[in-house]
Design an enzyme around this catalytic site. Structure first.
Site, mmCIF file in Angstrom:
data_model
loop_
_atom_site.group_PDB
_atom_site.id
_atom_site.type_symbol
_atom_site.label_atom_id
_atom_site.label_comp_id
_atom_site.label_asym_id
_atom_site.label_seq_id
_atom_site.Cartn_x
_atom_site.Cartn_y
_atom_site.Cartn_z
ATOM 1 C CG ASP A 66 -0.350 -0.610 2.405
ATOM 2 O OD1 ASP A 66 1.028 -0.317 2.600
ATOM 3 O OD2 ASP A 66 -1.090 -0.974 3.485
ATOM 4 C CG ASP A 134 -9.260 -1.312 12.010
ATOM 5 O OD1 ASP A 134 -7.983 -1.746 11.503
ATOM 6 O OD2 ASP A 134 -9.535 -0.280 11.329
ATOM 7 C CG HIS A 136 -5.962 -2.118 9.105
ATOM 8 N ND1 HIS A 136 -6.410 -0.902 9.702
ATOM 9 C CD2 HIS A 136 -4.888 -2.245 8.617
ATOM 10 C CE1 HIS A 136 -4.916 -0.526 10.054
ATOM 11 N NE2 HIS A 136 -3.924 -1.269 9.264
ATOM 12 C CD GLU A 141 -8.827 0.723 7.779
ATOM 13 O OE1 GLU A 141 -9.156 -0.012 8.588
ATOM 14 O OE2 GLU A 141 -7.982 1.672 8.119
HETATM 15 C C1 F6R Z 1 1.304 -1.349 6.171
HETATM 16 C C2 F6R Z 1 0.181 -2.194 6.249
HETATM 17 C C3 F6R Z 1 -0.832 -2.020 7.424
HETATM 18 C C4 F6R Z 1 0.142 -2.274 8.694
HETATM 19 C C5 F6R Z 1 -0.845 -2.280 9.905
HETATM 20 C C6 F6R Z 1 0.129 -2.195 11.350
HETATM 21 O O1 F6R Z 1 2.015 -1.736 4.742
HETATM 22 O O2 F6R Z 1 -0.092 -2.658 5.224
HETATM 23 O O3 F6R Z 1 -1.714 -2.894 7.461
HETATM 24 O O4 F6R Z 1 0.988 -3.505 8.636
HETATM 25 O O5 F6R Z 1 -1.343 -0.954 10.085
HETATM 26 O O6 F6R Z 1 1.124 -1.273 11.256
HETATM 27 P P1 F6R Z 1 2.142 -1.436 12.359
HETATM 28 O O7 F6R Z 1 3.070 -2.479 12.136
HETATM 29 O O8 F6R Z 1 2.837 -0.067 12.375
HETATM 30 O O9 F6R Z 1 1.249 -1.658 13.713
#
Ligand code: F6R
Length: 240
Positions: A66, A134, A136, A141
């Site tokens: 992403d 959440d 995701h 989401e």
């Molecule tokens: C990032 C991504 C997100 C993160 C998630 C957790 O490329 O795809 O889904 O993996 O938001 O983020 P952290 O690891 O910072 O807690």
């Protein structure tokens, strides 16, 4: 799904070894990569192995999950910048073979052909995922279709709050992103997910013990034939 429990240091090492084994076995592997805090130690271990000469990434291709909309690749919170500074700049990878979704310009057109581009490389051999509080995965989401391919997505309020820790002010956090879809992720041949800390405990409980529902995006992984969930004690604490 298999579950592996250990400290962040232990599970990060184990996941890095999965990547190293994958690339040793198939030097032109296609790797699916994530950003965020969760994979940082994994990437540090991959850099170390490359510097020690245990593995070469010269022939691999990578696809990231992403990118924030509105941030140039040179912005210090863009995911292109994250990948360059935490991994690509420190290993012998060919940057032309690294793919990160665009957050500016013709980002919609690039997103629309991303799944085809991944397929043209033969599909993702090994995908690493983090998870949002959440539930995701990537920026899919709650409520995202299980059939989704790469698309433009709105960030949930809780994600904006979680990610604001990395920005000077919450008002600077982009509200939209381009993201691989849930179906795009499920197309990976093998998936490893890493989650640490109490903030992830509810999402991990929903993933491992809950029902499969689009309200919990990560629950789609229950149907993946080769998916391992790496957690620390805190992230696993609600599953006992
Ligand atoms: C990032 C991504 C997100 C993160 C998630 C957790 O490329 O795809 O889904 O993996 O938001 O983020 P952290 O690891 O910072 O807690």
């Amino acid at each position: 799904m298999k579950v592996v429990i250990g400290t962040n240091e232990e599970i990060s090492k184990q996941i890095a070894e999965e990547f190293i084994k994958q690339v040793q076995k198939k030097p032109d592997s296609v790797l699916g990569l994530a950003t965020g805090t969760s994979p940082l130690q994994v990437y540090a271990n991959m850099v170390k192995a490359n510097k020690e000469g245990r593995v070469s990434f010269k022939k691999v291709a990578t696809f990231n999950l992403d990118e924030y909309i509105g941030l140039e690749g040179t912005h210090n919170q863009s995911y292109r910048y994250f990948m360059n500074t935490n991994l690509f700049d420190h290993i012998d990878i060919d940057k032309k073979r690294t793919h990160v979704l665009k957050g500016v310009g013709d980002y919609e057109a690039y997103a629309a052909q991303y799944d085809d581009e991944i397929a043209s490389f033969g599909g993702i051999d090994l995908q690493i995922l983090g998870i949002g509080s959440d539930g995701h995965i990537a920026f899919n989401e709650p409520g995202t279709s299980f059939d989704s391919l790469t698309h433009v997505a709105e960030l949930a309020e809780s994600t904006i709050v979680d990610n604001s820790r990395l920005f000077n002010d919450i008002s600077e956090v982009p509200t939209k992103a381009v993201t691989m879809g849930l179906k795009s992720i499920m197309n990976a041949k093998k998936i490893v997910l890493i989650a640490t800390g109490i903030n992830k405990a509810k999402a991990i409980k929903n993933l491992l013990k809950g029902e499969k529902t689009e309200e919990v995006p990560c629950s789609i992984l229950q149907d993946h034939p080769d998916c391992t969930i790496y957690v620390d004690e805190a992230a696993y604490s609600l599953c006992k």
